[in-house]
Design an enzyme around this catalytic site. Structure first.
Site, mmCIF file in Angstrom:
data_model
loop_
_atom_site.group_PDB
_atom_site.id
_atom_site.type_symbol
_atom_site.label_atom_id
_atom_site.label_comp_id
_atom_site.label_asym_id
_atom_site.label_seq_id
_atom_site.Cartn_x
_atom_site.Cartn_y
_atom_site.Cartn_z
ATOM 1 N N GLU A 201 1.155 -1.038 -0.215
ATOM 2 C CA GLU A 201 0.181 -0.138 -0.106
ATOM 3 C C GLU A 201 0.919 1.406 -0.167
ATOM 4 O O GLU A 201 2.209 1.144 0.264
ATOM 5 C CB GLU A 201 -1.183 0.198 1.098
ATOM 6 C CG GLU A 201 -1.611 -1.296 1.133
ATOM 7 C CD GLU A 201 -2.242 -1.563 2.031
ATOM 8 O OE1 GLU A 201 -1.901 -0.624 3.538
ATOM 9 O OE2 GLU A 201 -2.634 -2.517 2.826
ATOM 10 N N GLU A 310 -9.873 5.559 3.426
ATOM 11 C CA GLU A 310 -10.176 4.121 4.711
ATOM 12 C C GLU A 310 -10.044 5.224 5.786
ATOM 13 O O GLU A 310 -9.209 6.485 6.244
ATOM 14 C CB GLU A 310 -9.313 3.387 4.777
ATOM 15 C CG GLU A 310 -9.698 2.756 6.535
ATOM 16 C CD GLU A 310 -8.476 1.442 6.110
ATOM 17 O OE1 GLU A 310 -8.183 1.314 7.178
ATOM 18 O OE2 GLU A 310 -7.318 1.320 5.359
#
Length: 396
Positions: A201, A310
């Protein structure tokens, strides 16, 4: 042979003892060290009272201590780049990180942000701050609104076989309500499932437990066991950094303003077909790589790529958090300059060609709290708007 020390040696021994006792000690990466004796640090750059950058000898970086890196030869630059990848427009950011104003790291060194005590040194810990998106969960583990373990998402997802992904991500400084909170905008490159999920990520985050502040910072992450263990930035061996220009965990110099100037940066994750290494790139700068040997599933290709936001909500006030995703505004309020965006979104297929994503799935945990809207006009390549304020009349 006599066990007694020659009295003539006493002055030298005393001098060494005094040197060891009086040499200033500092905490670096959780270890007490002496800067005088630590030959790995070539230069130190003082940014402010809470920020110090140490320029480490590239060949003495922590990652080279990983068990699988025995006799590892550092790959200084990618040997092959994806075809058709958009490299001509690397975002609107000129000066990437604040520490650049105070100095530079010499060639052959890498800049490492010193851990100086404000935040948790959390190598492979505080697991409640990271999780895989809820659509990986079994249905009976989800709450009715799609939220699990306090994590909420507004993302797009593409399935297939991929060698990477790239996107230009709008830069904001979202409000994070609690010292335990988290707001992230990022790219996920994923393979595997259940207990063997691998993920790489990259993006930006506001994460007070990690950094001790509420600034927007560049981060990377990897896991091979569905986040039972994971590592962010250079907090444990794994990522081999090669760039002397970019420091992981450091903040950006410029942020977007509501209905004003928009700032963004291009983040890339891609697999070098020759070496197998997974490279991280920002603004066209190769920062470093994760060797393929770290992974089980990602040793080959990714099977899922995700882009989006997120947040983490610990629900400490018995209501939804006011932690913002993106800039805290819904796409329904307006688009460019009003809500946050990803644009020039690309996936890299198994033929090493960059292309617009196809057959895109959208996943939003709770549209009353955060949302996502694809830009059907494709004004700046494939893109979408996303974000939201969290707690509101429709998100109690």
């Amino acid at each position: 042979m006599s066990n007694f020390i020659n009295p003539a040696s006493w002055p030298l021994i005393l001098a060494v003892f005094i040197f060891v006792i009086l040499t200033p000690k500092e905490i670096v990466d959780g270890r007490t060290i002496s800067n005088v004796l630590n030959k790995a640090i070539i230069k130190t750059i003082k940014v402010d009272k809470d920020e110090i950058i140490d320029c480490y000898d590239i060949y003495k970086q922590l990652s080279l201590n990983h068990p699988s890196f025995h006799n590892h030869t550092i790959q200084m630059r990618p040997s092959i780049y994806p075809k058709n990848i958009k490299l001509d427009n690397m975002g609107t950011l000129q000066l990437t990180q604040t520490w650049h104003k105070y100095g530079t790291c010499p060639h052959g060194t890498i800049p490492i942000r010193r851990n100086i005590g404000k935040y948790y040194h959390s190598t492979l810990s505080h697991k409640h701050h990271r999780s895989k998106p809820s659509y990986y969960k079994k249905p009976n583990t989800l709450q009715p609104n799609g939220i699990r373990d306090g994590h909420e998402y507004a993302v797009i997802k593409v399935r297939g076989n991929f060698l990477g992904a790239q996107a230009k991500i709008n830069l904001w400084n979202p409000f994070v309500e609690t010292p335990e909170g988290l707001s992230v905008s990022q790219i996920w490159v994923v393979a595997g499932d259940h207990d063997d999920l691998n993920s790489i990520e990259a993006g930006w985050e506001v994460h007070p437990p990690r950094y001790g502040d509420y600034q927007t910072r560049f981060f990377i992450l990897w896991t091979t066991d569905t986040y039972k263990n994971y590592c962010i930035n250079l907090e444990c061996p794994g990522f081999v950094q090669t760039s002397s220009d970019v420091s992981l965990g450091c903040n950006f110099t410029e942020m977007s303003t509501f209905n004003g100037n928009q700032k963004d940066a291009t983040f890339s994750i891609y697999k070098d077909q020759n070496s197998g290494n997974w490279w991280i790139q920002i603004q066209g700068i190769p920062v470093g790589y994760y060797p393929s040997s770290l992974f089980t599933q990602l040793a080959k290709t990714a099977v899922d790529v995700e882009f989006g936001g997120e947040i983490y909500d610990e629900k400490y006030k018995e209501r939804h958090t006011t932690t913002q995703m993106g800039n805290g505004h819904f796409p329904s309020e307006g688009v460019f300059g009003i809500s946050s965006f990803f644009n020039h979104v690309q996936v890299i297929d198994e033929n090493n060609k960059a292309k617009d994503p196809e057959d895109v799935e959208t996943y939003v945990s709770n549209r009353n709290c955060y949302d996502l809207k694809v830009d059907e006009k494709h004004t700046n390549g494939y893109g979408f708007y996303y974000g939201g304020p969290g707690y509101n009349n429709n998100c109690p």
